[in-house]
Enzyme design. Structure first.
Site, PDB file in Angstrom:
ATOM      1  N   GLY A 211      18.318 -92.256  69.022  1.00 25.32           N
ATOM      2  CA  GLY A 211      18.251 -90.936  68.409  1.00 25.32           C
ATOM      3  C   GLY A 211      18.432 -89.848  69.447  1.00 25.32           C
ATOM      4  N   PRO A 213      17.949 -86.555  71.805  1.00 27.59           N
ATOM      5  CA  PRO A 213      16.818 -86.214  72.661  1.00 27.59           C
ATOM      6  C   PRO A 213      15.823 -85.294  71.959  1.00 27.59           C
ATOM      7  CG  PRO A 213      18.906 -85.697  73.742  1.00 27.59           C
ATOM      8  CD  PRO A 213      19.231 -86.139  72.364  1.00 27.59           C
ATOM      9  N   GLY A 216      11.182 -87.593  69.938  1.00 25.03           N
ATOM     10  CA  GLY A 216       9.929 -88.313  70.073  1.00 25.03           C
ATOM     11  C   GLY A 216      10.033 -89.785  70.413  1.00 25.03           C
ATOM     12  N   LYS A 217      11.136 -90.216  71.016  1.00 28.71           N
ATOM     13  CA  LYS A 217      11.242 -91.631  71.390  1.00 28.71           C
ATOM     14  C   LYS A 217      10.198 -91.987  72.444  1.00 28.71           C
ATOM     15  CE  LYS A 217      15.660 -91.239  72.441  1.00 28.71           C
ATOM     16  NZ  LYS A 217      15.934 -89.857  72.010  1.00 28.71           N
ATOM     17  N   THR A 218      10.117 -91.156  73.474  1.00 27.49           N
ATOM     18  CA  THR A 218       9.143 -91.398  74.524  1.00 27.49           C
ATOM     19  C   THR A 218       7.728 -91.324  73.967  1.00 27.49           C
ATOM     20  OG1 THR A 218      10.676 -90.250  75.969  1.00 27.49           O
ATOM     21  CG2 THR A 218       8.495 -90.699  76.852  1.00 27.49           C
ATOM     22  N   HIS A 434      29.055 -81.237  50.315  1.00 27.42           N
ATOM     23  CA  HIS A 434      29.998 -82.205  50.877  1.00 27.42           C
ATOM     24  C   HIS A 434      29.465 -83.638  50.709  1.00 27.42           C
ATOM     25  CE1 HIS A 434      33.011 -83.392  54.060  1.00 27.42           C
ATOM     26  NE2 HIS A 434      32.168 -84.415  54.119  1.00 27.42           N
ATOM     27  N   GLU A 435      28.238 -83.850  51.137  1.00 27.22           N
ATOM     28  CA  GLU A 435      27.668 -85.201  51.058  1.00 27.22           C
ATOM     29  C   GLU A 435      27.458 -85.624  49.604  1.00 27.22           C
ATOM     30  OE1 GLU A 435      27.729 -87.059  53.556  1.00 27.22           O
ATOM     31  OE2 GLU A 435      28.070 -85.476  55.037  1.00 27.22           O
ATOM     32  N   HIS A 438      30.702 -87.063  48.302  1.00 29.96           N
ATOM     33  CA  HIS A 438      30.868 -88.468  48.684  1.00 29.96           C
ATOM     34  C   HIS A 438      29.998 -89.367  47.810  1.00 29.96           C
ATOM     35  CE1 HIS A 438      33.234 -87.813  52.249  1.00 29.96           C
ATOM     36  NE2 HIS A 438      32.289 -87.190  52.916  1.00 29.96           N
ATOM     37  N   ASP A 510      36.876 -87.558  57.729  1.00 29.44           N
ATOM     38  CA  ASP A 510      37.132 -88.219  56.441  1.00 29.44           C
ATOM     39  C   ASP A 510      38.627 -88.358  56.200  1.00 29.44           C
ATOM     40  OD1 ASP A 510      34.424 -88.131  56.002  1.00 29.44           O
ATOM     41  OD2 ASP A 510      34.507 -86.310  54.767  1.00 29.44           O
TER      42      ASP A 510
HETATM   43  P1  ADP Z   1      12.792 -88.165  73.395  1.00 29.30           P
HETATM   44  O1  ADP Z   1      12.146 -89.232  74.217  1.00 29.30           O
HETATM   45  O2  ADP Z   1      13.283 -88.673  72.068  1.00 29.30           O
HETATM   46  O3  ADP Z   1      13.807 -87.367  74.102  1.00 29.30           O
HETATM   47  P2  ADP Z   1      10.214 -86.963  73.577  1.00 29.30           P
HETATM   48  O4  ADP Z   1       9.341 -88.048  73.108  1.00 29.30           O
HETATM   49  O5  ADP Z   1      10.313 -86.768  75.045  1.00 29.30           O
HETATM   50  O6  ADP Z   1      11.669 -87.133  72.976  1.00 29.30           O
HETATM   51  O7  ADP Z   1       9.789 -85.611  72.866  1.00 29.30           O
HETATM   52  C1  ADP Z   1       9.578 -84.426  73.579  1.00 29.30           C
HETATM   53  C2  ADP Z   1       8.399 -83.684  73.023  1.00 29.30           C
HETATM   54  O8  ADP Z   1       8.687 -83.182  71.732  1.00 29.30           O
HETATM   55  C3  ADP Z   1       7.199 -84.575  72.845  1.00 29.30           C
HETATM   56  O9  ADP Z   1       6.445 -84.639  74.005  1.00 29.30           O
HETATM   57  C4  ADP Z   1       6.455 -83.870  71.728  1.00 29.30           C
HETATM   58  O10 ADP Z   1       5.646 -82.861  72.218  1.00 29.30           O
HETATM   59  C5  ADP Z   1       7.555 -83.253  70.898  1.00 29.30           C
HETATM   60  N1  ADP Z   1       7.866 -84.112  69.751  1.00 29.30           N
HETATM   61  C6  ADP Z   1       9.030 -84.735  69.500  1.00 29.30           C
HETATM   62  N2  ADP Z   1       8.972 -85.430  68.343  1.00 29.30           N
HETATM   63  C7  ADP Z   1       7.731 -85.271  67.853  1.00 29.30           C
HETATM   64  C8  ADP Z   1       7.053 -85.751  66.696  1.00 29.30           C
HETATM   65  N3  ADP Z   1       7.649 -86.550  65.798  1.00 29.30           N
HETATM   66  N4  ADP Z   1       5.773 -85.383  66.508  1.00 29.30           N
HETATM   67  C9  ADP Z   1       5.163 -84.581  67.411  1.00 29.30           C
HETATM   68  N5  ADP Z   1       5.742 -84.095  68.502  1.00 29.30           N
HETATM   69  C10 ADP Z   1       7.019 -84.419  68.752  1.00 29.30           C
HETATM   70 ZN    ZN Z   2      32.471 -86.323  54.771  1.00 30.66          ZN
END
Ligand code: ADP
Ligand code: ZN
Length: 624
Positions: A211, A213, A216-218, A434-435, A438, A510
């Site tokens: 996903g 940046p 919230g992956k980290t 648009h969506e 489709h 498309d």
């Molecule tokens: P990624 O790793 O996807 O780039 P991060 O986890 O570093 O994103 O997210 C950066 C900051 O954004 C987090 O430390 C948090 O404070 C905020 N954040 C992102 N997504 C969420 C979420 N779903 N809920 C709460 N805070 C979020």
């Molecule tokens: Zn389309």
């Protein structure tokens, strides 16, 4: 099939594969050392004149010497006029008497100490310089080089968090319900590995979070560790990649050695694409260092069985498409968890989480803010709240008011270059129609893949997407299936025209895909009036994996016929799709409006909304 509405001016990523930057650095170091040597010699020897014994005797006799330093047969001294000299002498009673008589200050330096000192100094100098150089590099690279860091070139640079220092849990991660659901198994497993191992359950070793940046992956990865209260190692893929060959691989080894010692634990590798890019592509050869690092990573993941400690590797990337396929094989990162841009509901939840400790004016309606921020990532929303709080603080307000949020939003959006950030209400509306176009055609036409879900949450480079999933692996496609596909692809553009009497660049992809299908039908599949003849126009490119234009084998006249046949397919589809949409304009309205409200609709919701009986082939499975 996923019909993506692409944002148009995507940036091309240039990937220069530099060969052997290590050699350049080595040269640099050598150069530095030689310069340093020269400089040191010069500075000590600069004004010292070497004289012979006879000259020394005459200097003594003419009373020109102020003081001398003696070390074995080496005499250094200062003349009364300030000049420095040096001489090798024959140490003798006679000489010392002569000097003493002339009232010259004498200092004697013991031999051993100085000898050892200089010997050590000069033999260690190159090493010292390399060390200094390394430490300089680390610092300039990481920006946070601690003093101890230079001793750990081959050590992993992972940050380590012990369970009691992790203060994040699932409740701090708002939204991303599906991802959380997928990660729950892992938490259970980390908490109680024995329970799972007893029955021989296979637990994934690696999970890939994908996903854009800031979504919230980290945060999620850390929250998993927090929930399972297990140690957490965090490292970025780019930390493995160094200029020195072999360093990356040894860092990987070190990381996993540490992880095993601390198991059960989680290893989080951010930006895995930095090491995990497809091997051996790109002109001018691959990057050996990166490949070694990747191979080591793969070896480690294959190597640790769940019996020896439990190490779960979570990796994150926003470019899953560039990853080496070997990374995604079973037993490695075989589960992919999507962490998308937050939808309306998730945005509201994220705003709530981050405004917990902010004094909000009672008139601030977070839901309204959530509605006004489509395309914002979690990090953007957090930033929005910070900015608004700053604006209010500067104005000495007691609470953060709604207009502070507006000021903050404008500020962020003006400063933001990211195309997806902050879709305007108009963009959102166009995307919704648009969506819906489709989606509706997908539902109304026969022989289409079962509809899955539709969303106007931007992801990656596309603004929205309407998904359908094939029921089974398809090995061949029929003519009607292909025609339906073309019409579904045209549905986006048609809906835009129908609603706004205008069209956007969002349909470019498309159109391209539809044209390619039609062309293939004519030139290779014999599905037009031209009959079953191959018009050999294109062939698969052996490396790029896509078609390249080859020299046409046929005459210009035939080329014209081909073009006309392609045109006819496209036009016929277009007319048919248009009248179908016109007939169902009310449904289009209904769907688009609902989509603007909800942003994502599952198949079930769409069937209910439109009161369409799911066809047998449209069987949907109950969503969680
Ligand atoms: P990624 O790793 O996807 O780039 P991060 O986890 O570093 O994103 O997210 C950066 C900051 O954004 C987090 O430390 C948090 O404070 C905020 N954040 C992102 N997504 C969420 C979420 N779903 N809920 C709460 N805070 C979020
Ligand atoms: Zn389309």
């Amino acid at each position: 099939m996923a019909n993506k509405r692409k944002i148009f001016n995507k940036k091309k990523i240039l990937n220069f594969n530099k060969k052997g930057p290590g050699a350049v650095w080595l040269l640099f170091i050598l150069l530095a050392i030689s310069i340093a040597y020269l400089f040191l010699y010069n500075s000590t020897n600069r004004q010292i004149e070497s004289i012979n014994y006879t000259n020394l005797l005459s200097l003594i006799n003419t009373d020109k010497i102020k003081s001398i330093t003696v070390q074995e047969e080496r005499v250094q001294g200062i003349l009364k006029n300030g000049k420095l000299f040096e001489c090798i002498v024959i140490p003798s009673e006679k000489l010392w008497n002569l000097i003493e008589n002339k009232n010259i200050t004498i200092q004697v330096i013991p031999t051993e100490r100085q000898g050892w000192g200089s010997l050590l100094f000069f033999s260690l100098l190159p090493l010292l310089l390399i060390f200094l150089w390394l430490s300089y590099m680390r610092q300039s690279q990481s920006g946070s080089g601690g003093a101890g860091k230079i001793f750990s070139v081959g050590k992993s640079k992972a940050k380590f968090f012990s369970p009691n220092t992790i203060n994040v849990s699932f409740k701090d991660v708002a939204g991303v319900q599906e991802a959380k659901e997928d990660l729950k198994d892992i938490i259970d497993f980390l908490k109680n590995p024995a329970k799972f191992k007893r029955l021989g359950a296979k637990i994934p070793k690696g999970l890939l979070l994908t996903g854009a940046p800031g979504n919230g992956k980290t945060l999620l990865a850390k929250a998993v560790a927090g929930e399972a209260s297990c140690p957490f190692f965090s490292i970025s893929g780019s930390d493995f990649v160094e200029v020195f060959v072999g360093v990356g691989a040894s860092r990987v080894r070190d990381l996993f050695a540490q992880a095993k010692k601390n198991s059960p634990c989680i290893v989080f590798i951010d930006e895995i694409d930095a090491v995990g890019r497809q091997r051996g592509i790109g002109l001018g050869g691959g990057n050996d260092e990166r490949e070694q690092t990747l191979n080591q990573l793969l070896a480690e993941m294959d190597g640790f069985s769940t019996e020896h400690g439990t190490v779960i590797v979570l990796a994150a990337t926003n470019r899953p498409d560039v990853l080496d396929k070997a990374l995604l094989r079973p037993g490695r990162f075989d589960r992919i968890i999507e962490v998308p841009y937050p939808d309306l509901y998730s945005r509201l939840k994220i705003l709530e989480v981050h405004s917990k400790n902010v004094k909000l004016d009672p008139n601030v309606d977070l839901e309204k803010i959530a509605r006004g921020t489509p395309g914002f990532s979690g990090a953007d929303l957090e930033n929005l709240i910070n900015e608004a709080t700053l604006v209010a603080s500067k104005a000495d307000k007691a609470n953060v008011e709604i207009n502070d949020f507006e000021t903050a939003r404008d500020k962020i959006m003006l400063g933001a270059e990211r195309k997806t950030l902050g879709l305007s209400a108009k963009d959102k509306k166009v995307t919704a129609y648009h969506e819906s176009g489709h989606t509706l055609l997908n539902l109304l036409l026969p022989n289409t893949d079962p509809f899955h879900k539709v969303s106007i949450i931007p992801r990656g480079r596309s603004l929205g997407v309407s998904w359908s999933l094939p029921e089974k692996d398809k090995f061949s496609e029929s003519r009607t299936e292909m025609l339906s596909k073309i019409m579904v692809l045209q549905g986006g553009l048609l809906a835009e025209k129908l609603k706004f009497n205008d069209q956007t660049s969002g349909a470019a992809n498309d159109i391209e895909v539809a044209t390619n299908i039609a062309r293939k039908m004519v030139t290779r599949l014999g599905m037009s009036d031209l009959g079953p003849i191959t018009f050999d126009e294109t062939k698969e490119h052996p490396y790029l994996g896509r078609d390249i234009q080859a020299k046409p084998r046929h005459s210009e006249y035939t080329a014209k016929l081909v073009d006309e046949a392609v045109n006819k397919i496209i036009q016929d589809c277009y007319n048919k799709a248009e009248s179908l949409l016109l007939e169902n304009k009310d449904k289009l309205e209904l769907l688009a409006q609902k989509l603007i409200e909800e942003e994502t609709l599952q198949a079930k919701q769409v069937y209910e909304l439109l009161n369409i009986e799911p066809r047998t082939s449209h069987a949907w499975k109950e969503e969680k």
